[in-house]
Scaffold this motif. Structure first.
Motif, mmCIF file in Angstrom:
data_model
loop_
_atom_site.group_PDB
_atom_site.id
_atom_site.type_symbol
_atom_site.label_atom_id
_atom_site.label_comp_id
_atom_site.label_asym_id
_atom_site.label_seq_id
_atom_site.Cartn_x
_atom_site.Cartn_y
_atom_site.Cartn_z
ATOM 1 N N THR A 95 1.072 -1.230 0.033
ATOM 2 C CA THR A 95 -0.071 0.150 -0.116
ATOM 3 C C THR A 95 0.871 1.128 -0.031
ATOM 4 O O THR A 95 1.964 1.391 0.735
ATOM 5 C CB THR A 95 -0.649 0.193 1.266
ATOM 6 N N PHE A 96 0.625 2.248 -0.987
ATOM 7 C CA PHE A 96 1.488 3.327 -1.050
ATOM 8 C C PHE A 96 0.475 4.514 -1.005
ATOM 9 O O PHE A 96 -0.828 4.706 -1.286
ATOM 10 C CB PHE A 96 2.078 3.799 -2.593
ATOM 11 N N ILE A 97 0.926 5.721 0.038
ATOM 12 C CA ILE A 97 0.305 6.825 0.174
ATOM 13 C C ILE A 97 1.284 7.936 -0.214
ATOM 14 O O ILE A 97 2.254 7.916 0.195
ATOM 15 C CB ILE A 97 -0.326 7.359 1.696
ATOM 16 N N GLN A 98 0.830 8.603 -1.545
ATOM 17 C CA GLN A 98 1.819 9.455 -2.074
ATOM 18 C C GLN A 98 1.058 10.648 -2.652
ATOM 19 O O GLN A 98 -0.066 10.757 -2.462
ATOM 20 C CB GLN A 98 2.692 8.772 -3.277
ATOM 21 N N ILE A 118 -1.186 -4.394 -5.220
ATOM 22 C CA ILE A 118 -0.539 -2.957 -5.066
ATOM 23 C C ILE A 118 -1.964 -2.081 -5.061
ATOM 24 O O ILE A 118 -2.833 -2.032 -5.846
ATOM 25 C CB ILE A 118 0.513 -2.545 -6.249
ATOM 26 N N ARG A 119 -1.863 -1.349 -3.971
ATOM 27 C CA ARG A 119 -2.944 -0.295 -3.459
ATOM 28 C C ARG A 119 -2.156 1.082 -3.606
ATOM 29 O O ARG A 119 -1.321 1.197 -2.578
ATOM 30 C CB ARG A 119 -3.909 -0.492 -2.222
ATOM 31 N N LEU A 120 -2.524 2.096 -4.456
ATOM 32 C CA LEU A 120 -1.861 3.224 -4.625
ATOM 33 C C LEU A 120 -2.709 4.421 -4.514
ATOM 34 O O LEU A 120 -3.809 4.553 -4.969
ATOM 35 C CB LEU A 120 -1.222 3.523 -6.011
ATOM 36 N N PHE A 121 -2.466 5.258 -3.243
ATOM 37 C CA PHE A 121 -3.443 6.476 -2.918
ATOM 38 C C PHE A 121 -2.599 7.605 -3.369
ATOM 39 O O PHE A 121 -1.408 7.821 -3.034
ATOM 40 C CB PHE A 121 -3.639 6.485 -1.563
ATOM 41 N N VAL A 122 -3.338 8.542 -4.228
ATOM 42 C CA VAL A 122 -2.576 9.777 -4.670
ATOM 43 C C VAL A 122 -3.412 10.976 -4.596
ATOM 44 O O VAL A 122 -4.587 10.605 -4.402
ATOM 45 C CB VAL A 122 -2.100 9.500 -6.274
ATOM 46 N N LYS A 123 -2.871 12.058 -4.552
ATOM 47 C CA LYS A 123 -3.788 13.463 -4.629
ATOM 48 C C LYS A 123 -4.406 13.439 -5.864
ATOM 49 O O LYS A 123 -4.128 13.067 -7.047
ATOM 50 C CB LYS A 123 -2.780 14.588 -4.648
ATOM 51 N N VAL A 158 -5.794 2.280 -8.022
ATOM 52 C CA VAL A 158 -5.560 3.624 -7.553
ATOM 53 C C VAL A 158 -6.739 4.246 -7.115
ATOM 54 O O VAL A 158 -7.824 4.393 -7.554
ATOM 55 C CB VAL A 158 -5.155 4.366 -8.986
ATOM 56 N N THR A 159 -6.407 4.894 -5.905
ATOM 57 C CA THR A 159 -7.430 5.840 -5.326
ATOM 58 C C THR A 159 -6.993 7.136 -5.145
ATOM 59 O O THR A 159 -5.863 7.272 -4.626
ATOM 60 C CB THR A 159 -8.036 5.020 -3.742
ATOM 61 N N ALA A 160 -7.849 8.367 -5.426
ATOM 62 C CA ALA A 160 -7.516 9.598 -5.260
ATOM 63 C C ALA A 160 -8.004 10.361 -4.102
ATOM 64 O O ALA A 160 -9.278 9.963 -3.765
ATOM 65 C CB ALA A 160 -7.601 10.505 -6.517
ATOM 66 N N TYR A 161 -7.468 10.970 -3.257
ATOM 67 C CA TYR A 161 -7.793 11.663 -2.091
ATOM 68 C C TYR A 161 -7.772 13.109 -2.550
ATOM 69 O O TYR A 161 -6.867 13.668 -3.174
ATOM 70 C CB TYR A 161 -7.106 11.236 -0.715
ATOM 71 N N ARG A 162 -8.728 13.936 -1.706
ATOM 72 C CA ARG A 162 -8.982 15.397 -2.138
ATOM 73 C C ARG A 162 -8.360 16.260 -0.713
ATOM 74 O O ARG A 162 -8.514 17.298 -0.862
ATOM 75 C CB ARG A 162 -10.593 15.768 -2.324
ATOM 76 N N THR A 163 -8.120 15.570 0.310
ATOM 77 C CA THR A 163 -7.861 16.234 1.567
ATOM 78 C C THR A 163 -6.330 16.567 1.241
ATOM 79 O O THR A 163 -5.701 16.291 0.440
ATOM 80 C CB THR A 163 -7.783 15.425 2.871
ATOM 81 N N GLU A 164 -5.818 17.582 2.063
ATOM 82 C CA GLU A 164 -4.492 18.072 2.087
ATOM 83 C C GLU A 164 -3.513 17.011 2.381
ATOM 84 O O GLU A 164 -3.550 15.962 3.155
ATOM 85 C CB GLU A 164 -4.184 19.014 2.863
ATOM 86 N N ALA A 165 -2.505 16.965 1.752
ATOM 87 C CA ALA A 165 -1.387 15.818 1.826
ATOM 88 C C ALA A 165 -0.226 16.176 2.688
ATOM 89 O O ALA A 165 0.254 17.392 2.504
ATOM 90 C CB ALA A 165 -0.872 15.428 0.372
ATOM 91 N N SER A 166 0.222 15.069 3.622
ATOM 92 C CA SER A 166 1.483 15.477 4.197
ATOM 93 C C SER A 166 2.238 14.166 4.241
ATOM 94 O O SER A 166 3.160 14.206 4.514
ATOM 95 C CB SER A 166 1.180 16.126 5.702
ATOM 96 N N LEU A 167 1.855 13.020 4.456
ATOM 97 C CA LEU A 167 1.982 11.842 4.453
ATOM 98 C C LEU A 167 2.693 11.217 2.968
ATOM 99 O O LEU A 167 1.813 11.201 2.172
ATOM 100 C CB LEU A 167 1.178 10.866 5.096
ATOM 101 N N ARG A 168 3.955 10.729 3.238
ATOM 102 C CA ARG A 168 4.518 9.879 2.056
ATOM 103 C C ARG A 168 4.851 8.427 2.829
ATOM 104 O O ARG A 168 5.954 8.694 3.355
ATOM 105 C CB ARG A 168 5.651 10.779 1.468
ATOM 106 N N GLY A 169 4.137 7.623 2.343
ATOM 107 C CA GLY A 169 4.545 6.174 3.080
ATOM 108 C C GLY A 169 4.434 5.094 2.313
ATOM 109 O O GLY A 169 3.499 5.092 1.150
#
Length: 244
Positions: A95-98, A118-123, A158-169
């Motif tokens: 799982t990626f949070i980018q 693989i699960r990828l979260f992006v802005k 791939v899943t996209a998030y709309r909240t502000e980003a701070s974590l990269r992990g």
């Protein structure tokens, strides 16, 4: 290197040699008792036993070093080490949070070759900071569905998030956690291609920490990552999957 560091290094070397001697003794005695080693061959046996012991210690030492937590000055070095790790070990899930995920593509590609799910979260590209970041995210999404995902291997969701980003992990099989952060800085000079983009996002060149299951504070870091994953699952928007 200070005096204390030198002392620790010398102590570690001495401990290894002592362990080598202690491990050699049983091998030496077994050779004498069960294989009828004579006096003139005892020195040869002692040398062989020492070599075997030293090799075993080196293997164990390398294995333990691989599993130690590590703080990196730059996350890109951490991701390079993870690529090397994934060439040796196969993981079922990653799982990626980018933010855009552009600097993680090489690691994702390696995992995909290993048949890792693989699960990828992006802005979300609609909420990215500036045109440049929007294009980067869109480029990664295209890359996931064509070059990386393709038609073979485990799916890439791939899943996209709309909240502000701070974590990269990222997390591998609940066994490995890599955590880093994004830093937003005002640009001193605007790019001629993106004249309205006045913010730089730094992640790959920021510090990061790599932890393995069994390390001190691994569970705290893993639980934090899981909480963030649940948040993005709940509020994110699924964009694509290589299996769709």
């Amino acid at each position: 290197m200070g005096f204390r560091d030198k002392f620790r290094e010398k102590r570690t070397i001495a401990s290894k040699w002592l362990l080598c001697i202690l491990m050699s003794f049983p091998i030496f005695m077994i050779g004498i008792k069960y294989f009828g080693i004579t006096i003139d061959k005892e020195w040869s046996l002692a040398i062989i036993a020492s070599i075997i012991s030293a090799t075993l210690i080196e293997i164990l030492d390398n294995t333990s070093n691989e599993k130690k937590s590590k703080l990196y000055a730059e996350q890109q070095d951490m991701y390079n080490d993870l690529i090397s790790l994934c060439k040796k070990h196969h993981y079922k899930e990653a799982t990626f949070i980018q933010y855009s995920g552009r600097k993680a593509v090489e690691l994702i590609t390696q995992l995909h070759k290993n048949e890792t799910k693989i699960r990828l979260f992006v802005k979300h590209p609609e909420t990215a900071v500036g045109v440049e970041q929007t294009r980067r995210i869109e480029g990664v999404l295209d890359n996931m569905s064509t070059e990386v995902g393709g038609t073979h291997g485990a799916p890439i969701e791939v899943t996209a998030y709309r909240t502000e980003a701070s974590l990269r992990g990222l997390m591998l099989d609940d066994k490995v956690v890599a955590l880093g952060w994004y830093v937003f800085k005002k640009k001193d000079k605007l790019s001629p291609k993106f004249t309205h983009d006045d913010v730089n996002i730094w992640g790959h060149n920021m510090p990061g920490i790599l932890l393995y299951k069994g390390n001190s504070n691994f569970e705290e870091a893993a639980n934090f990552f899981r909480k963030m994953k649940k948040h993005y699952e709940k509020h994110g928007e699924r964009l694509s999957s290589s299996s769709d």
